[in-house]
Scaffold this motif. Structure first.
Motif, mmCIF file in Angstrom:
data_model
loop_
_atom_site.group_PDB
_atom_site.id
_atom_site.type_symbol
_atom_site.label_atom_id
_atom_site.label_comp_id
_atom_site.label_asym_id
_atom_site.label_seq_id
_atom_site.Cartn_x
_atom_site.Cartn_y
_atom_site.Cartn_z
ATOM 1 N N ARG A 90 0.759 -1.234 -0.135
ATOM 2 C CA ARG A 90 0.131 0.023 0.064
ATOM 3 C C ARG A 90 0.816 1.262 0.024
ATOM 4 N N LEU A 141 -8.342 3.928 -2.902
ATOM 5 C CA LEU A 141 -8.249 2.623 -2.343
ATOM 6 C C LEU A 141 -9.502 2.241 -1.803
ATOM 7 N N VAL A 201 -7.267 -6.522 0.540
ATOM 8 C CA VAL A 201 -6.156 -5.926 1.368
ATOM 9 C C VAL A 201 -5.470 -7.368 2.095
ATOM 10 N N ILE A 260 -2.072 -4.746 -1.599
ATOM 11 C CA ILE A 260 -3.252 -4.613 -2.230
ATOM 12 C C ILE A 260 -3.245 -5.556 -3.404
#
Length: 312
Positions: free
Chosen positions: A132, A156, A167, A176
């Protein structure tokens, strides 16, 4: 002494013969079947649909008159569209409709970059899972490479809402993971409905252009009849694989050309390239003869609507 009679408009020469009214209606009934199913499932009955179609017919009649060099008067529009003159007048008083161009959503733009940028793809040229945060390649740098106006966290959140990513936590880091099928919003979502309208509208535009004898657009399909459900499933998997390859190449080339064209004054065109796959059991869906026996169909081949080949 009375006024001289008006000059009649010159008859428009038709280079290509147009299909007959009955043939057009028969084809449209076939097209409208799935759409009627969607309308009824969504609570839209015939009366509501007819009310929404009225201004559409008026607008298209006006454009057709202008294209043919005629005056788009209320009477002319009413005669061509079949809509009562008082409704045409009311529509004109309320203002002519204007097409609202929608900007491509941030989520689809991020997915497009994810698919085409080698930095964010794996060895199989698929969008790779990304940490991320951190330096490139990360989701943070991916989102910021697409837009500086929307924070990566907001982007996101939207992708998670649509079910397009998940996730996972690996060694304390958020990873991700993209949906490997690509940008496919969930059933019933507004995003999927927007794609539905845009895709079908442009597909129909290409097919209608071919029918009306305009420069040919790509509008072809491959079909097979008389195969087993297992074969249909395997062909569907092949179709997805072929589409993934074509999508990746098209996004990469379209992105390259967009960057080269974006500052030009004549960069006013838009394009859409798509593919679809459909399979059904014709016996279960009512495709039987009156005697009840299944209609024998064993065939495979290629179909093109009115010579719709590659566009020059």
């Amino acid at each position: 002494m009375g006024r001289p009679p008006r000059h009649l408009p010159a008859a428009r020469s038709v280079e290509h013969p147009l299909p007959s009214t009955e043939d057009v209606l028969r084809a449209l009934v076939q097209v409208m079947g799935p759409l009627a199913r969607l309308l009824l499932a969504s609570g839209v009955d015939y009366t509501r649909l007819a009310a929404e179609l009225k201004p559409l017919f008026i607008e298209q009649a006006r454009l057709e008159l202008l294209r043919s060099g005629q005056n788009a008067t209320d009477s002319a529009i009413s005669l061509l569209s079949g809509v009562h003159r008082k409704d045409v007048r009311a529509w004109r008083m309320q203002g002519l409709s204007s097409r609202i161009e929608k900007e491509v959503s941030i989520s689809s733009r991020i997915f497009a970059r994810w698919v085409q940028d080698p930095l964010y793809r794996d060895r199989r040229r698929r969008p790779r899972p990304l940490p991320r945060l951190g330096p490139a390649p990360s989701f943070d740098t991916l989102a910021r490479s697409v837009t500086q106006d929307v924070h990566p966290y907001t982007a996101l959140t939207e992708l998670l809402r649509l079910g397009l990513v998940t996730v996972k936590t690996v060694k304390g880091r958020d990873i991700i993971v993209p949906h490997q099928e690509g940008f496919v919003p969930p059933a019933g979502s507004r995003d999927l409905l927007d794609l539905f309208g845009a895709n079908l509208a442009d597909h129909a535009s290409a097919a209608v252009a071919n029918l009306l004898g305009q420069p040919p657009r790509l509008e072809q399909s491959v079909f097979a009849e008389g195969v087993t459900p297992e074969t249909a499933k395997e062909l569907g998997e092949l179709a997805r694989k072929l589409w993934a390859q074509a999508r990746s190449e098209m996004i990469a080339e379209a992105t390259r050309r967009y960057e080269a064209d974006k500052d030009r004054s004549d960069a006013n065109c838009r394009v859409r390239f798509g593919a679809y796959y459909w399979a059904e059991d014709e016996a279960k869906d009512g495709s039987r003869s009156e005697g009840g026996a299944a209609v024998p169909r064993n065939h495979a081949g290629e179909s093109a609507a009115n010579g719709g080949g590659d566009e020059d």
